[in-house]
Write a protein that holds these residues in place. Structure first.
Motif, PDB file in Angstrom:
ATOM      1  N   ARG A  88      15.064   6.408  10.508  1.00 25.32           N
ATOM      2  CA  ARG A  88      15.266   6.389   9.056  1.00 25.32           C
ATOM      3  C   ARG A  88      14.158   5.616   8.354  1.00 25.32           C
ATOM      4  N   LEU A  89      13.748   4.484   8.936  1.00 22.52           N
ATOM      5  CA  LEU A  89      12.638   3.727   8.347  1.00 22.52           C
ATOM      6  C   LEU A  89      11.339   4.518   8.401  1.00 22.52           C
ATOM      7  N   ILE A  90      11.151   5.284   9.478  1.00 15.42           N
ATOM      8  CA  ILE A  90       9.946   6.117   9.566  1.00 15.42           C
ATOM      9  C   ILE A  90       9.937   7.162   8.454  1.00 15.42           C
ATOM     10  N   VAL A  91      11.085   7.783   8.195  1.00 14.74           N
ATOM     11  CA  VAL A  91      11.165   8.777   7.126  1.00 14.74           C
ATOM     12  C   VAL A  91      10.879   8.132   5.772  1.00 14.74           C
ATOM     13  N   ILE A  92      11.468   6.943   5.538  1.00 16.27           N
ATOM     14  CA  ILE A  92      11.219   6.250   4.268  1.00 16.27           C
ATOM     15  C   ILE A  92       9.742   5.887   4.136  1.00 16.27           C
ATOM     16  N   GLY A  93       9.126   5.418   5.234  1.00 14.92           N
ATOM     17  CA  GLY A  93       7.707   5.076   5.188  1.00 14.92           C
ATOM     18  C   GLY A  93       6.831   6.281   4.903  1.00 14.92           C
ATOM     19  N   VAL A  94       7.149   7.419   5.500  1.00 17.39           N
ATOM     20  CA  VAL A  94       6.362   8.630   5.242  1.00 17.39           C
ATOM     21  C   VAL A  94       6.487   9.060   3.794  1.00 17.39           C
ATOM     22  N   VAL A  95       7.714   9.007   3.270  1.00 21.42           N
ATOM     23  CA  VAL A  95       7.918   9.384   1.857  1.00 21.42           C
ATOM     24  C   VAL A  95       7.170   8.425   0.931  1.00 21.42           C
ATOM     25  N   ALA A  96       7.236   7.115   1.228  1.00 19.35           N
ATOM     26  CA  ALA A  96       6.522   6.136   0.400  1.00 19.35           C
ATOM     27  C   ALA A  96       5.015   6.360   0.467  1.00 19.35           C
ATOM     28  N   TRP A  97       4.505   6.647   1.671  1.00 20.66           N
ATOM     29  CA  TRP A  97       3.069   6.914   1.805  1.00 20.66           C
ATOM     30  C   TRP A  97       2.671   8.156   1.010  1.00 20.66           C
ATOM     31  N   ALA A  98       3.498   9.205   1.074  1.00 20.24           N
ATOM     32  CA  ALA A  98       3.190  10.417   0.316  1.00 20.24           C
ATOM     33  C   ALA A  98       3.211  10.146  -1.190  1.00 20.24           C
ATOM     34  N   LEU A  99       4.176   9.348  -1.647  1.00 17.31           N
ATOM     35  CA  LEU A  99       4.229   9.012  -3.078  1.00 17.31           C
ATOM     36  C   LEU A  99       2.997   8.227  -3.506  1.00 17.31           C
ATOM     37  N   LEU A 100       2.564   7.276  -2.661  1.00 19.49           N
ATOM     38  CA  LEU A 100       1.358   6.515  -2.993  1.00 19.49           C
ATOM     39  C   LEU A 100       0.129   7.413  -3.047  1.00 19.49           C
ATOM     40  N   LYS A 101       0.034   8.362  -2.133  1.00 20.31           N
ATOM     41  CA  LYS A 101      -1.096   9.291  -2.159  1.00 20.31           C
ATOM     42  C   LYS A 101      -1.079  10.142  -3.427  1.00 20.31           C
ATOM     43  N   ILE A 102       0.113  10.600  -3.808  1.00 24.30           N
ATOM     44  CA  ILE A 102       0.214  11.413  -5.022  1.00 24.30           C
ATOM     45  C   ILE A 102      -0.152  10.587  -6.252  1.00 24.30           C
ATOM     46  N   VAL A 103       0.378   9.352  -6.313  1.00 28.54           N
ATOM     47  CA  VAL A 103       0.062   8.483  -7.456  1.00 28.54           C
ATOM     48  C   VAL A 103      -1.432   8.166  -7.495  1.00 28.54           C
ATOM     49  N   GLY A 104      -2.039   7.909  -6.312  1.00 26.07           N
ATOM     50  CA  GLY A 104      -3.479   7.650  -6.281  1.00 26.07           C
ATOM     51  C   GLY A 104      -4.303   8.847  -6.721  1.00 26.07           C
ATOM     52  N   THR A 105      -3.818  10.053  -6.435  1.00 28.22           N
ATOM     53  CA  THR A 105      -4.555  11.249  -6.831  1.00 28.22           C
ATOM     54  C   THR A 105      -4.505  11.465  -8.342  1.00 28.22           C
ATOM     55  N   ILE A 106      -3.359  11.194  -8.942  1.00 27.83           N
ATOM     56  CA  ILE A 106      -3.201  11.429 -10.393  1.00 27.83           C
ATOM     57  C   ILE A 106      -3.078  10.104 -11.151  1.00 27.83           C
ATOM     58  N   LYS A 107      -3.767   9.066 -10.658  1.00 28.14           N
ATOM     59  CA  LYS A 107      -3.649   7.767 -11.310  1.00 28.14           C
ATOM     60  C   LYS A 107      -4.188   7.774 -12.729  1.00 28.14           C
ATOM     61  N   ILE A 108      -5.101   8.689 -13.031  1.00 23.21           N
ATOM     62  CA  ILE A 108      -5.623   8.761 -14.392  1.00 23.21           C
ATOM     63  C   ILE A 108      -4.525   9.163 -15.376  1.00 23.21           C
ATOM     64  N   VAL A 109      -3.432   9.747 -14.871  1.00 24.73           N
ATOM     65  CA  VAL A 109      -2.286  10.092 -15.709  1.00 24.73           C
ATOM     66  C   VAL A 109      -1.171   9.059 -15.558  1.00 24.73           C
TER      67      VAL A 109
END
Length: 432
Positions: A88-109
């Motif tokens: 469960r922690l691995i799933v949460i970590g993967v989701v958090a990492w994906a969210l950070l990548k998405i936020v980093g990609t569209i940080k200008i917004v």
């Protein structure tokens, strides 16, 4: 219909009827078998008593309440719990990492929207006052936004004008300060010779010449940076206007996207989080204003140049808790050192430290503690993570984000049922 199909149909009907009888016997607890060895409608064959032992049958496997197979029962309970937590922690970590990548990609917004939320939390009370004064919502929002923008532009104009007027005198005093430092290096405890000083100065000039290309490339990218800043500023203004005018409608629309059973809980958590954000921003502005006034008064008393710009810098720096006002106060100490010497600089340093102590031991618990209850360690970790992820903007947004998440998680984890909205319509189902 052929004979084979008739036989197959009879077999299928017999199989279905036997399954139905077994299901009915399992679900009906009052159905007791007849006498031993006598068949009944629900017990088609002899039934062994509960204490009977079937010869040649394997003993039933011992099962745990939390297991569903023999393999799970053979694994130690602690190891099964650790494995369950791990995946469960691995799933949460993967989701958090994906969210950070998405936020980093569209940080200008994302960054302008975050700044717009903070500004909306700051200006929302003013819009509420105008709405209670019978102003139309669009007009109230426009008046507050234009007034806030005029205040920011006026403050920046005063800062820039005072800075332009004081730069020549400060440059002259800076040259005198550099000569005093050179004299101290010669006559002080280091006892450096003229040759050593010249060599160090030449090394500094060589370093500047060798890194000119790096500075030039940074200057060439300034145009793109200015374009991003301009785009972000326009997005902040538009987002702030619509957050102030239609924020309630936008939130209701987002809540309606959720399942019906979760809407009231999420709506309650979201509105509580918004109240926390408004209280945090108002408390931060009050603390920053007190810091700026306290340090600015002593800068004026000791006739330190750029007193108003330095006070404005302290005000802006105070939005980064714990470290912001300290760093901006350090700039005031450096200006006092260059302009008035080490004695005055030490006095200003004492003033900065004293203001920080008053803020940390009096203002923060009294004002900020009522708004949000966050441990100082969480504040420091949040600021450090924000600086690593998004620089100064990350440090500015990290603490209110932690405060909002803290309130939201507490409300969502609470077992109390939110109050029924006053405009809710309850439809009762009629009994058949």
């Amino acid at each position: 219909m052929s004979r084979f199909e008739r036989v197959r149909g009879r077999l299928r009907r017999a199989y279905e009827s036997s399954r139905e009888s077994v299901r009915a016997r399992r679900t009906d607890p009052t159905d007791a078998p007849g006498p031993a060895g006598v068949a009944s409608p629900t017990s088609p064959g002899p039934v062994a008593p509960p204490s009977a032992t079937v010869v040649g049958a394997e003993p039933p496997a011992a099962m745990h309440n939390s297991t569903s197979s023999r393999d799970d029962a053979d694994v130690p309970h602690a190891l099964r719990i650790a494995a369950a937590w791990s995946w469960r922690l691995i799933v949460i970590g993967v989701v958090a990492w994906a969210l950070l990548k998405i936020v980093g990609t569209i940080k200008i917004v994302v960054i302008p929207l975050a700044v717009a939320l903070l500004l909306s939390a700051l200006l929302a009370p003013a819009v509420g006052w105008l709405l209670r004064a019978r102003f139309p919502r669009s007009l109230a929002t426009a008046v507050v936004l234009v007034g806030g923008l005029a205040a920011v532009v006026g403050t920046l104009t005063l800062v820039v004008n005072e800075f332009i007027q004081g730069v020549p005198e400060l440059s002259k005093k800076s040259s005198e300060g550099v000569r005093q430092i050179q004299d101290w290096l010669k006559t002080g405890p280091l006892h450096l010779s003229d040759g050593q000083l010249d060599r160090y100065i030449e090394e500094g000039q060589d370093w500047i010449n060798n890194n000119t290309e790096r500075f030039t490339s940074g200057a060439l990218s300034t145009a793109a940076t200015l374009a991003e800043v301009l785009t972000g500023t326009l997005l902040v203004l538009f987002a702030t206007f619509f957050f102030l005018r239609d924020g309630n409608k936008i939130w209701r629309f987002l809540v309606r996207l959720l399942p019906v059973a979760a809407r009231w809980k999420v709506d309650d958590a979201g509105r509580a989080s918004w109240s926390t954000l408004v209280a945090y921003v108002r408390a931060t502005v009050l603390v920053a204003f007190i810091d700026a006034v306290g340090i600015g008064i002593f800068l004026v008393v000791f006739d330190i140049p750029f007193a108003f710009p330095l006070a404005a810098l302290v005000f802006l720096g105070a939005f980064i808790p714990i470290v912001g006002a300290t760093l901006s106060g350090g700039v005031a100490v450096l200006v006092a050192l260059v302009d008035s010497g080490p004695v005055t600089a030490l006095i200003i340093l004492g003033v900065v430290i004293g203001v920080q102590q008053v803020e940390g031991h009096l203002l923060q618990p009294l004002i900020m503690g009522r708004a949000v209850a966050i441990h100082p360690l969480a504040v420091i970790i949040g600021i450090a993570a924000g600086v690593v992820l998004a620089g100064i903007t990350g440090a500015l947004v990290s603490v209110p984000l932690i405060a909002v998440l803290n309130t939201a998680v507490r409300r969502l984890a609470a077992r109390t049922v939110p109050d029924t909205p006053p405009d809710a319509v309850v439809v009762a189902s009629q009994a058949p």
